[in-house]
Scaffold this motif. Sequence first.
Motif, PDB file in Angstrom:
ATOM      1  N   GLY A   1       1.004  -1.076   0.121  1.00 23.17           N
ATOM      2  CA  GLY A   1      -0.037   0.071  -0.187  1.00 23.17           C
ATOM      3  C   GLY A   1       0.804   1.291  -0.045  1.00 23.17           C
ATOM      4  O   GLY A   1       1.967   1.300   0.527  1.00 23.17           O
ATOM      5  N   GLY A   2       0.260   2.255  -0.289  1.00 18.58           N
ATOM      6  CA  GLY A   2       1.203   3.622  -0.626  1.00 18.58           C
ATOM      7  C   GLY A   2       2.205   3.419  -1.231  1.00 18.58           C
ATOM      8  O   GLY A   2       2.467   2.743  -2.293  1.00 18.58           O
ATOM      9  N   ASP A   3       3.375   4.523  -0.976  1.00 21.76           N
ATOM     10  CA  ASP A   3       4.392   4.452  -1.632  1.00 21.76           C
ATOM     11  C   ASP A   3       5.476   3.214  -1.244  1.00 21.76           C
ATOM     12  O   ASP A   3       6.346   2.831  -1.639  1.00 21.76           O
ATOM     13  N   GLU A   4       5.245   2.945   0.357  1.00 22.48           N
ATOM     14  CA  GLU A   4       5.990   1.926   1.048  1.00 22.48           C
ATOM     15  C   GLU A   4       5.089   1.603   1.943  1.00 22.48           C
ATOM     16  O   GLU A   4       4.380   2.337   2.584  1.00 22.48           O
ATOM     17  N   ALA A   5       5.118   0.171   2.290  1.00 19.74           N
ATOM     18  CA  ALA A   5       4.352  -0.251   3.764  1.00 19.74           C
ATOM     19  C   ALA A   5       5.100  -1.465   4.199  1.00 19.74           C
ATOM     20  O   ALA A   5       5.918  -2.059   3.641  1.00 19.74           O
ATOM     21  N   ALA A   6       4.876  -1.801   5.711  1.00 18.27           N
ATOM     22  CA  ALA A   6       5.590  -2.621   6.469  1.00 18.27           C
ATOM     23  C   ALA A   6       4.598  -3.128   7.641  1.00 18.27           C
ATOM     24  O   ALA A   6       3.826  -2.261   7.960  1.00 18.27           O
ATOM     25  N   ALA A   7       4.666  -4.281   7.927  1.00 17.61           N
ATOM     26  CA  ALA A   7       3.893  -5.049   9.089  1.00 17.61           C
ATOM     27  C   ALA A   7       4.653  -5.753   9.665  1.00 17.61           C
ATOM     28  O   ALA A   7       5.638  -6.447   9.577  1.00 17.61           O
ATOM     29  N   TRP A   8       4.415  -5.898  11.083  1.00 18.88           N
ATOM     30  CA  TRP A   8       4.939  -6.724  12.045  1.00 18.88           C
ATOM     31  C   TRP A   8       3.997  -7.224  13.062  1.00 18.88           C
ATOM     32  O   TRP A   8       2.868  -6.748  13.350  1.00 18.88           O
ATOM     33  N   THR A   9       4.254  -8.549  13.925  1.00 20.40           N
ATOM     34  CA  THR A   9       3.494  -9.062  14.767  1.00 20.40           C
ATOM     35  C   THR A   9       4.193  -8.894  15.859  1.00 20.40           C
ATOM     36  O   THR A   9       5.679  -9.312  15.925  1.00 20.40           O
ATOM     37  N   LEU A  10       3.635  -8.450  17.029  1.00 20.36           N
ATOM     38  CA  LEU A  10       4.531  -8.134  18.211  1.00 20.36           C
ATOM     39  C   LEU A  10       3.781  -8.995  19.387  1.00 20.36           C
ATOM     40  O   LEU A  10       2.565  -9.189  19.265  1.00 20.36           O
TER      41      LEU A  10
ATOM     42  N   PHE B   1      -0.373  -8.724  18.920  1.00 20.36           N
ATOM     43  CA  PHE B   1      -1.013  -7.739  18.202  1.00 20.36           C
ATOM     44  C   PHE B   1      -0.357  -7.216  17.099  1.00 20.36           C
ATOM     45  O   PHE B   1       0.849  -7.733  16.872  1.00 20.36           O
ATOM     46  N   LYS B   2      -0.700  -6.642  16.172  1.00 19.08           N
ATOM     47  CA  LYS B   2      -0.322  -6.259  14.847  1.00 19.08           C
ATOM     48  C   LYS B   2       0.074  -4.660  14.559  1.00 19.08           C
ATOM     49  O   LYS B   2      -0.857  -4.111  15.219  1.00 19.08           O
ATOM     50  N   LEU B   3       1.075  -4.569  14.033  1.00 16.20           N
ATOM     51  CA  LEU B   3       1.556  -3.190  13.971  1.00 16.20           C
ATOM     52  C   LEU B   3       1.681  -3.012  12.404  1.00 16.20           C
ATOM     53  O   LEU B   3       2.769  -3.779  11.667  1.00 16.20           O
ATOM     54  N   VAL B   4       1.229  -1.943  11.820  1.00 14.86           N
ATOM     55  CA  VAL B   4       1.510  -1.705  10.087  1.00 14.86           C
ATOM     56  C   VAL B   4       1.717  -0.392  10.151  1.00 14.86           C
ATOM     57  O   VAL B   4       1.346   0.813  10.958  1.00 14.86           O
ATOM     58  N   ALA B   5       2.739  -0.034   9.322  1.00 12.18           N
ATOM     59  CA  ALA B   5       3.246   1.340   8.894  1.00 12.18           C
ATOM     60  C   ALA B   5       2.967   1.434   7.190  1.00 12.18           C
ATOM     61  O   ALA B   5       3.384   0.595   6.850  1.00 12.18           O
ATOM     62  N   LEU B   6       2.431   2.643   6.883  1.00 15.50           N
ATOM     63  CA  LEU B   6       2.139   2.918   5.675  1.00 15.50           C
ATOM     64  C   LEU B   6       2.497   4.386   5.291  1.00 15.50           C
ATOM     65  O   LEU B   6       1.871   5.293   5.805  1.00 15.50           O
ATOM     66  N   ARG B   7       3.396   4.630   4.240  1.00 15.71           N
ATOM     67  CA  ARG B   7       3.873   5.918   3.752  1.00 15.71           C
ATOM     68  C   ARG B   7       3.230   6.289   2.508  1.00 15.71           C
ATOM     69  O   ARG B   7       3.303   5.700   1.544  1.00 15.71           O
TER      70      ARG B   7
ATOM     71  N   LEU C   1      -2.286  -0.097  14.943  1.00 16.45           N
ATOM     72  CA  LEU C   1      -1.997  -0.930  15.995  1.00 16.45           C
ATOM     73  C   LEU C   1      -3.431  -1.709  15.956  1.00 16.45           C
ATOM     74  O   LEU C   1      -4.381  -1.304  16.583  1.00 16.45           O
ATOM     75  N   SER C   2      -3.334  -3.081  16.002  1.00 19.17           N
ATOM     76  CA  SER C   2      -4.687  -3.909  15.910  1.00 19.17           C
ATOM     77  C   SER C   2      -4.530  -4.941  17.111  1.00 19.17           C
ATOM     78  O   SER C   2      -3.502  -5.622  17.498  1.00 19.17           O
TER      79      SER C   2
END
Length: 272
Positions: free
Chosen positions: A208-217, A228-234, A243-244
């Motif tokens: 998604g977007g110009d760049e995106a990343a996701a993690w499980t913490l 929980f899930k953490l996603v970043a999208l630029r 934060l989910s």
Amino acid sequence: MRATVVRRTALAACAVSLTLLATACGGSSDADTDAGGGKNDKGAATSGSSSAPKTSAKALSTSELETASLKQGDVEGHKVAEAGPDDEVSADGLKADKATCLPVVHAMYGAAEAGSKATTKRKVITDPKAGAKKSLKDMTDGEAEGALKAAFDLTSTLVALNAYEGTAGPDAFAGLKKAAADCAGGFTATVAGTKQKIVSITEEKVTGGDEAAAWTLIQEDEGAKAPFKLVALRKEGTVATFLSFNLAAGQDGGAKFTVPTEVVAAQAKKLG
């Protein structure tokens, strides 16, 4: 589990509020999910370098960021509301025992990095599933336990948009990726004076977007682990973080739930 206990707990679960779900924390899953809903092999957190060019972006104004923020009706099957004072934690109240991990803590609570010019926050929660056709008093133990799990099976997401000037957006995104990679083995966060132990960070796939990343913490509290899930999208100079938390996953001590790709896709669409 005795029927009376299950029924009493199920009734309590039905009364769980949006605020409780939006501020809860946890993290883990067995598969990665991209923005199109597909699943990918999961790998360890990787290098934090950003592949995006260091373009100089003009920050969105507060009104433009509000227009780009999610609203009720933007995500099918979900309720969207503005985050309130109870959902806010100031950046001053966020700390990490390892300084390099602080961007992860900031992203979890939607706190801006240096260079942010405007911020908006939203709470997004899945609509509850249809209620059981039987009353609790008429259920068997197994049926009541199933009703309890269904009542808790709600995913809540805190979405924050931060508008940055110049190269501050790509820098913030790259800094978060590096922090997630450096802190894959875990760290301890302090949130408004309360310690939270993150025992692992594992990278997932998202687009998604110009760049995106996701993690499980994975968060651990007195031996109990929750995902929980953490996603970043630029998109240009705007960085969105998600934060989910799924209450059923937390109750089950690691039950699966996936990155909320429908929420990420809806926000990416509004950012253009």
